[in-house]
Design a protein around this motif. Structure first.
Motif, PDB file in Angstrom:
ATOM      1  N   MET A  82       0.842  -1.200   0.000  1.00  0.00           N
ATOM      2  CA  MET A  82       0.000   0.000   0.000  1.00  0.00           C
ATOM      3  C   MET A  82       0.877   1.249   0.000  1.00  0.00           C
ATOM      4  N   THR A  83       0.326   2.359  -0.485  1.00  0.00           N
ATOM      5  CA  THR A  83       1.030   3.628  -0.344  1.00  0.00           C
ATOM      6  C   THR A  83       0.926   4.067   1.117  1.00  0.00           C
ATOM      7  N   PHE A  84       1.894   4.867   1.562  1.00  0.00           N
ATOM      8  CA  PHE A  84       1.823   5.385   2.926  1.00  0.00           C
ATOM      9  C   PHE A  84       0.552   6.210   3.114  1.00  0.00           C
ATOM     10  N   ALA A  85       0.176   6.981   2.081  1.00  0.00           N
ATOM     11  CA  ALA A  85      -1.013   7.833   2.182  1.00  0.00           C
ATOM     12  C   ALA A  85      -2.270   6.992   2.380  1.00  0.00           C
ATOM     13  N   SER A  86      -2.380   5.907   1.616  1.00  0.00           N
ATOM     14  CA  SER A  86      -3.554   5.042   1.728  1.00  0.00           C
ATOM     15  C   SER A  86      -3.585   4.330   3.081  1.00  0.00           C
ATOM     16  N   LEU A  87      -2.444   3.756   3.474  1.00  0.00           N
ATOM     17  CA  LEU A  87      -2.367   3.012   4.733  1.00  0.00           C
ATOM     18  C   LEU A  87      -2.647   3.912   5.925  1.00  0.00           C
ATOM     19  N   ARG A  88      -1.923   5.010   6.009  1.00  0.00           N
ATOM     20  CA  ARG A  88      -2.046   5.869   7.189  1.00  0.00           C
ATOM     21  C   ARG A  88      -3.344   6.667   7.176  1.00  0.00           C
ATOM     22  N   GLY A  89      -3.946   6.823   5.986  1.00  0.00           N
ATOM     23  CA  GLY A  89      -5.259   7.451   5.922  1.00  0.00           C
ATOM     24  C   GLY A  89      -6.339   6.578   6.531  1.00  0.00           C
ATOM     25  N   ALA A  90      -6.087   5.264   6.562  1.00  0.00           N
ATOM     26  CA  ALA A  90      -7.073   4.309   7.083  1.00  0.00           C
ATOM     27  C   ALA A  90      -6.873   4.004   8.557  1.00  0.00           C
ATOM     28  N   VAL A  91      -5.835   4.585   9.161  1.00  0.00           N
ATOM     29  CA  VAL A  91      -5.472   4.248  10.540  1.00  0.00           C
ATOM     30  C   VAL A  91      -5.483   5.505  11.411  1.00  0.00           C
ATOM     31  N   GLY A  92      -6.188   5.434  12.540  1.00  0.00           N
ATOM     32  CA  GLY A  92      -6.123   6.478  13.559  1.00  0.00           C
ATOM     33  C   GLY A  92      -5.309   5.966  14.729  1.00  0.00           C
ATOM     34  N   LEU A  93      -4.521   6.835  15.328  1.00  0.00           N
ATOM     35  CA  LEU A  93      -3.622   6.420  16.401  1.00  0.00           C
ATOM     36  C   LEU A  93      -3.730   7.376  17.581  1.00  0.00           C
ATOM     37  N   VAL A  94      -3.960   6.823  18.751  1.00  0.00           N
ATOM     38  CA  VAL A  94      -3.876   7.596  19.992  1.00  0.00           C
ATOM     39  C   VAL A  94      -2.852   6.879  20.863  1.00  0.00           C
ATOM     40  N   SER A  95      -1.696   7.489  21.025  1.00  0.00           N
ATOM     41  CA  SER A  95      -0.598   6.803  21.712  1.00  0.00           C
ATOM     42  C   SER A  95      -0.323   7.430  23.074  1.00  0.00           C
ATOM     43  N   GLN A  96       0.603   6.809  23.797  1.00  0.00           N
ATOM     44  CA  GLN A  96       0.990   7.342  25.102  1.00  0.00           C
ATOM     45  C   GLN A  96       1.709   8.676  24.944  1.00  0.00           C
ATOM     46  N   GLU A  97       2.450   8.831  23.848  1.00  0.00           N
ATOM     47  CA  GLU A  97       3.182  10.070  23.587  1.00  0.00           C
ATOM     48  C   GLU A  97       2.318  10.962  22.696  1.00  0.00           C
ATOM     49  N   ILE A  98       1.570  11.875  23.314  1.00  0.00           N
ATOM     50  CA  ILE A  98       0.693  12.770  22.559  1.00  0.00           C
ATOM     51  C   ILE A  98       1.531  13.884  21.942  1.00  0.00           C
ATOM     52  N   ILE A  99       1.455  14.019  20.618  1.00  0.00           N
ATOM     53  CA  ILE A  99       2.184  15.079  19.932  1.00  0.00           C
ATOM     54  C   ILE A  99       1.233  16.231  19.644  1.00  0.00           C
ATOM     55  N   LEU A 100       1.427  17.346  20.344  1.00  0.00           N
ATOM     56  CA  LEU A 100       0.699  18.577  20.031  1.00  0.00           C
ATOM     57  C   LEU A 100       1.687  19.589  19.472  1.00  0.00           C
ATOM     58  N   PHE A 101       1.231  20.343  18.482  1.00  0.00           N
ATOM     59  CA  PHE A 101       2.091  21.320  17.830  1.00  0.00           C
ATOM     60  C   PHE A 101       1.926  22.685  18.496  1.00  0.00           C
ATOM     61  N   ASP A 102       2.948  23.513  18.399  1.00  0.00           N
ATOM     62  CA  ASP A 102       2.934  24.849  18.993  1.00  0.00           C
ATOM     63  C   ASP A 102       2.014  25.731  18.154  1.00  0.00           C
ATOM     64  N   ASP A 103       0.721  25.523  18.339  1.00  0.00           N
ATOM     65  CA  ASP A 103      -0.295  26.181  17.524  1.00  0.00           C
ATOM     66  C   ASP A 103      -1.575  26.249  18.351  1.00  0.00           C
ATOM     67  N   THR A 104      -2.690  26.621  17.727  1.00  0.00           N
ATOM     68  CA  THR A 104      -3.951  26.723  18.448  1.00  0.00           C
ATOM     69  C   THR A 104      -4.568  25.335  18.677  1.00  0.00           C
ATOM     70  N   PRO A 149      -9.875  31.644  27.890  1.00  0.00           N
ATOM     71  CA  PRO A 149     -10.343  32.951  27.388  1.00  0.00           C
ATOM     72  C   PRO A 149     -10.430  33.007  25.858  1.00  0.00           C
ATOM     73  N   ASN A 150      -9.507  32.339  25.177  1.00  0.00           N
ATOM     74  CA  ASN A 150      -9.502  32.377  23.709  1.00  0.00           C
ATOM     75  C   ASN A 150     -10.135  31.152  23.060  1.00  0.00           C
ATOM     76  N   GLY A 151     -10.721  30.273  23.865  1.00  0.00           N
ATOM     77  CA  GLY A 151     -11.421  29.124  23.317  1.00  0.00           C
ATOM     78  C   GLY A 151     -10.564  28.304  22.368  1.00  0.00           C
ATOM     79  N   TYR A 152     -11.082  28.053  21.177  1.00  0.00           N
ATOM     80  CA  TYR A 152     -10.380  27.231  20.189  1.00  0.00           C
ATOM     81  C   TYR A 152      -9.142  27.924  19.620  1.00  0.00           C
TER      82      TYR A 152
END
Length: 212
Positions: free
Chosen positions: A61-83, A117-120
């Motif tokens: 499979m292509t990475f796009a197809s494979l990873r598009g079909a898979v959701g992941l919630v892991s112990q190491e939560i990656i949040l980006f420096d964004d809203t 205060p700024n919600g989302y």
């Protein structure tokens, strides 16, 4: 599969995750549970044998197809420096505001988001330092809900949370796993009770399978 040439992490392992059902992996630390999860979206590839989804080798499979079909919630939560909005929206490109809010509500995150205060538009800071562990978990679940992938991988990480956060995260996870093919590393008895099949992993092998 081996991380190092002389150290086999998985050997002679064979298991099935039925479509639309929940399979739980239990066993001691270092048994190979997280390794199994990491092989499915091809963070690593097996050295021999194969991982099949609906009979198709994941390496075909292509990475796009494979990873598009898979959701992941892991112990190491990656949040980006964004809203908060941007971090949830990372689950699906082009998601509408209504979709983002619906995902947050499903993950029991909307109320705490609106308490800011700024919600989302609240900036979470580098690696999500401005939100708590339980809030990070629920944002990751919201992201997975928004993605709405048919296959869900859960490295359940509620052990470091206080009782109230753990309860809210568990409720959100129950919503997320409904009608999905789910493979979960289970640390909680309730997760094992809810699973359709349990695989006991020890030293890189399945040593038992069945219901609780």
């Amino acid at each position: 599969f081996s991380y190092e040439p002389d150290q086999t992490a998985l050997h002679g392992l064979s298991l099935r995750v039925p479509a639309g059902k929940m399979a739980a992996l239990v066993g001691p630390s270092g048994a190979g549970k997280s390794t199994i999860l990491n092989l499915i979206p091809r963070f690593y590839d097996v050295d021999s044998a194969a991982i099949l989804i609906d009979g198709h080798d994941v390496r075909d499979m292509t990475f796009a197809s494979l990873r598009g079909a898979v959701g992941l919630v892991s112990q190491e939560i990656i949040l980006f420096d964004d809203t908060i909005r941007a971090n949830i929206a990372y689950g699906r490109e082009g998601a509408s505001e209504d979709d983002i809010v619906a995902a947050a509500k499903g993950a029991a995150a909307h109320d705490f988001i609106m308490d800011f205060p700024n919600g989302y538009d609240t900036e979470v800071g580098q690696r999500g330092v401005r939100v708590s562990g339980g809030q990070r978990q629920r944002l990751a679940i919201a992201r997975a809900m928004l993605k709405n992938a048919p296959i869900l991988l859960l490295d359940e990480a509620t052990s470091s949370l206080d009782t109230e956060s753990e309860r809210q995260v568990q409720t959100a996870l129950e919503r997320l796993t409904q009608n999905r093919t789910t493979l979960v590393i289970a640390h909680r008895l309730s997760t094992v009770m809810d699973a359709d099949v349990i695989h006991v992993i020890d030293r890189g092998r399945v040593v038992e399978s069945g219901t609780h």
